[in-house]
Design an enzyme around this catalytic site. Structure first.
Site, short mmCIF file in Angstrom:
data_model
loop_
_atom_site.label_atom_id
_atom_site.label_comp_id
_atom_site.label_asym_id
_atom_site.label_seq_id
_atom_site.Cartn_x
_atom_site.Cartn_y
_atom_site.Cartn_z
N GLU A 95 0.82 -1.21 0.00
CA GLU A 95 0.00 0.00 0.00
C GLU A 95 0.86 1.27 0.00
O GLU A 95 0.56 2.22 -0.71
CB GLU A 95 -0.92 -0.04 1.23
CG GLU A 95 -1.93 1.08 1.31
CD GLU A 95 -3.03 1.00 0.26
OE1 GLU A 95 -3.12 -0.04 -0.42
OE2 GLU A 95 -3.77 1.99 0.11
N ASP A 96 1.92 1.28 0.79
CA ASP A 96 2.64 2.54 1.04
C ASP A 96 4.02 2.65 0.40
O ASP A 96 4.66 3.69 0.49
CB ASP A 96 2.79 2.79 2.55
CG ASP A 96 1.45 3.04 3.21
OD1 ASP A 96 0.50 3.40 2.49
OD2 ASP A 96 1.34 2.89 4.43
#
Ligand code: MN
Length: 719
Positions: A95-96
């Site tokens: 996700e990051d």
């Protein structure tokens, strides 16, 4: 990494960073139940995650990697397996950071990559913009999106750590996240039986969502507890003494009051604070199941039980695996006291719920557990499971019970629609509204055009494109799964048939009226009431439908409208066949008339108008009672496609069928069917069913086919 290297060599004792991230603590915790090689894998995942998150910071200013490590520590305290811990340490990298699922799979294997991917998918769903009333659906959606329970456990641990570090956020964001925690995550933890996580989520959620009420209630409870401290310790002592006398090995403790559950009771059941807080709770934990019942008997002789409040969750566990005996007694001063009695193993399940089963799975593989207590726990668990079947079977049951067999998708406005598993775009359209289903012409899933038969998956956003004059397609019945779509499509088809019949009936009656020198407006005229009564029908449309279906003769209806008794001298002009009348006009299957053919027609009760060729051999010489001959002719330029048959004899030669087919296609006709009628050593007779526009089109096709050298004979099939 070399597995012969001792664990202590993993850390540089001077590496202050790792110390502050809690890495040595995590590894120490893991040492109590994982293999050294497994711990090294978790550590390797940590190094990978730390590098991926390099330079990123939490809102608090800490390096980002502190968060995944904290999440892993929470899961380690629940004794989760190595794959789960690796995934926890890596849970935000997809996700990051720029890391892909494939890269993770290559580095740490498919299992870990799947877990991280699962957590990322849940993270991508945004609850913030949606209505509170949808919370129950969100919870189900979350569960439906995951087939591996560990994904949910990581997500819960992630949320718990985020709640613990919520101070760094703005007040408004704190409130939003806190509400979400109370509405979505705490109930999931409860559903999975992970009591301690649920309580922590509720406590933190409550304190941020309603800070004032939290403070007031906390103070009130503190005072009440102080006031009743003596009573609580008296009951504790009385129970402990009696257990000792009876030779029952166990402990008793007053249960803490949980602020959020007090708050909920006061709010939902509108009970006053005094009543809620004056209820005292005690937990008695004993060594084995038999002693639970002995302790219960002992308790009932110590204090008077309140009738109807005893529950045996040992014999019949709750669906999340919870086992305990519950009873309510009248305490020393008549205050009601709640008692829970269970074994240590049951207590463990009550605390860790579903997560407790990973410990069982892990530990069974290794006998060299460091803590003696854990061995007892497994023994107890085994004993306990004898009643409830084996652990895996139990887990499967929990899974089936928890993970719904439904699909949860979003409308473009963020509303959730619940559909049966396997549902398609059309099912979604009908779930939004019947009109949307009926008018659906195209759809986008995640802003990409997809075919209408496309199956939907959890969490997708679906946008249906409608057109005002579009209609359901009967072909949709082949793939829709919901009862609603099926019913609506069928209803529409039936309605279509009705409309066709009314339309044809109107044309027939209007023609008959003209023949009688009457205006078509008579159909709307004041005399209609009498006419409808005479025919015993409710509306003009019903009457016209009966005419269209051939159940009533148009001339008789017209005469009734015109009030003319027996005058049959009128000549009815021929009915014009357009080829687009739909279900109300049938082109006979026996002779397959096409525009250009000489035709005639008759009404057949229940069938409507059936059109034959004049030379059709199947036309009955004297028609049956109730049937009426009708003068018909083709419209000059009929629309639509008509079906006809031709017979073609060809000499047997490879590829001949292909060349016939290409000639037919060249003149824009379709082959609906082809069968071999006769075949011998030299020739084959083929029967083609074609769709054509009319006789002229058919002639063109036959001319083309005659030009094929292998064609010996050709002719239209006249039955
Ligand atoms: Mn996270």
């Amino acid at each position: 990494m070399d597995s012969s290297v001792p664990l202590s060599a993993l850390f540089d004792p001077d590496d202050q960073e790792q110390l502050s991230y809690g890495i040595p603590n995590l590894c120490a915790e893991l040492e109590s139940y994982l293999d050294p090689s497994q711990i090294r894998e978790v550590y390797r995942a940590y190094l990978y995650g730390a590098e991926a998150h390099e330079g990123q910071q939490r809102k608090s200013g800490e390096p980002y990697i502190c968060h995944p490590v904290a999440v892993a520590r929470l899961l380690a305290s629940m004794r989760m397996d190595a794959s789960c811990l690796m995934a926890a340490v890596l849970h935000d990298v997809i996700e990051d950071t720029g890391v892909s699922k494939e890269q993770l799979a290559a580095e740490f294997g498919e299992e870990v990559a799947e877990l991280v991917d699962g957590v990322s998918k849940l993270t991508q769903i945004d609850f913030s913009s949606h209505a509170e009333a949808q919370a129950a659906n969100f919870r189900k959606m979350l569960l439906a999106m995951t087939r591996d329970m560990r994904v949910i456990l990581i997500k819960l641990a992630d949320r718990l750590h985020n709640m613990n570090t919520l101070d760094a956020m703005r007040a408004e964001k704190q409130r939003r996240i806190a509400r979400e925690t109370l509405e979505i995550y705490a109930p999931i933890a409860n559903r999975l039986g992970i009591h301690h996580v649920r309580l922590e989520l509720e406590e933190l959620g409550f304190s941020y969502a309603w800070p004032m009420r939290y403070r007031v209630l906390k103070e009130a409870v503190r005072k009440a507890m102080q006031h009743n401290r003596e009573l609580v310790s008296n009951v504790e002592m009385a129970i402990a003494r009696r257990m000792q006398q009876e030779g029952i090995d166990g402990t008793v403790e007053g249960r803490e009051k949980h602020l959020y559950s007090i708050f909920q009771k006061m709010r939902e059941k509108s009970r006053p604070f005094s009543e809620v807080v004056d209820m005292f709770g005690f937990r008695v934990v004993v060594d084995k199941a038999d002693n639970c019942y002995r302790a219960l008997g002992m308790m009932h002789s110590l204090y008077k039980p309140m009738p109807g409040r005893f529950k045996d969750y040992i014999a019949i566990p709750k669906s999340n695996g919870y086992q305990s005996l519950h009873t309510v007694l009248f305490g020393p001063q008549g205050n009601p006291i709640e008692i829970q009695i269970r074994t240590r193993a049951m207590d463990r399940v009550a605390k860790y719920g579903v997560a407790a089963h990973w410990l069982y799975k892990e530990s069974r593989r290794e006998d060299k557990l460091v803590h003696g207590g854990a061995n007892d726990w497994i023994k107890d668990l085994l004993e306990m499971q004898q009643g409830a079947g084996n652990s895996i079977e139990f887990l499967e049951n929990v899974k089936i019970d928890i993970f719904p067999d439904e699909v949860y998708v979003f409308t473009p406005r963020g509303e959730i629609k619940v559909l049966p598993k396997g549902a398609t775009v059309i099912d979604f359209a009908y779930a939004v509204h019947s009109d949307v289903g009926d008018r659906c012409v195209a759809a986008m899933v995640e802003r990409r055009f997809v075919p209408l038969r496309t199956r939907l998956y959890n969490g997708q956003t679906v946008d249906v494109i409608t057109k005002e004059d579009a209609h359901p397609n009967p072909g949709w019945l082949d793939f829709v799964v919901s009862g609603k779509s099926r019913t609506k499509i069928r209803a529409h088809l039936k309605n279509l048939q009705h409309r066709d019949a009314v339309e044809l009936g109107r044309r027939l009656v209007v023609k008959a009226l003209r023949a009688l020198n009457q205006s078509p407006e008579e159909l709307e005229g004041p005399r209609m009431d009498v006419v409808l009564e005479a025919f015993h029908v409710a509306s003009t449309d019903d009457l016209l439908e009966q005419v269209g279906l051939g159940n009533r003769m148009p001339l008789l209806v017209a005469k009734q409208i015109a009030e003319k008794g027996a005058d049959t001298g009128a000549k009815v002009p021929p009915l014009v066949i357009r080829g687009t009348e739909g279900m109300a006009v049938k082109l006979s299957k026996c002779c397959k008339p096409i525009p250009g053919d000489e035709i005639l027609a008759f009404f057949s009760p229940g069938q409507g108008v059936v059109v034959h060729r004049q030379d059709c051999r199947n036309i009955p010489v004297s028609h049956k009672k109730g049937e009426e001959w009708l003068d018909v002719r083709w419209e000059t330029e009929p629309e639509g496609e008509f079906t006809t048959e031709i017979r073609v004899a060809v000499s047997n030669k490879r590829g001949v069928l292909a060349s016939l087919a290409s000639h037919i296609a060249d003149v824009e006709s379709n082959i609906e069917n082809v069968v071999v009628d006769e075949k011998d050593g030299l020739s084959t007779t083929l029967l083609f069913t074609l769709s054509v526009r009319g006789r002229r089109h058919l002639a063109q096709i036959m001319r083309g086919l005659r030009a094929v050298p292998e064609v010996m004979r050709i002719g239209r099939v006249l039955r």
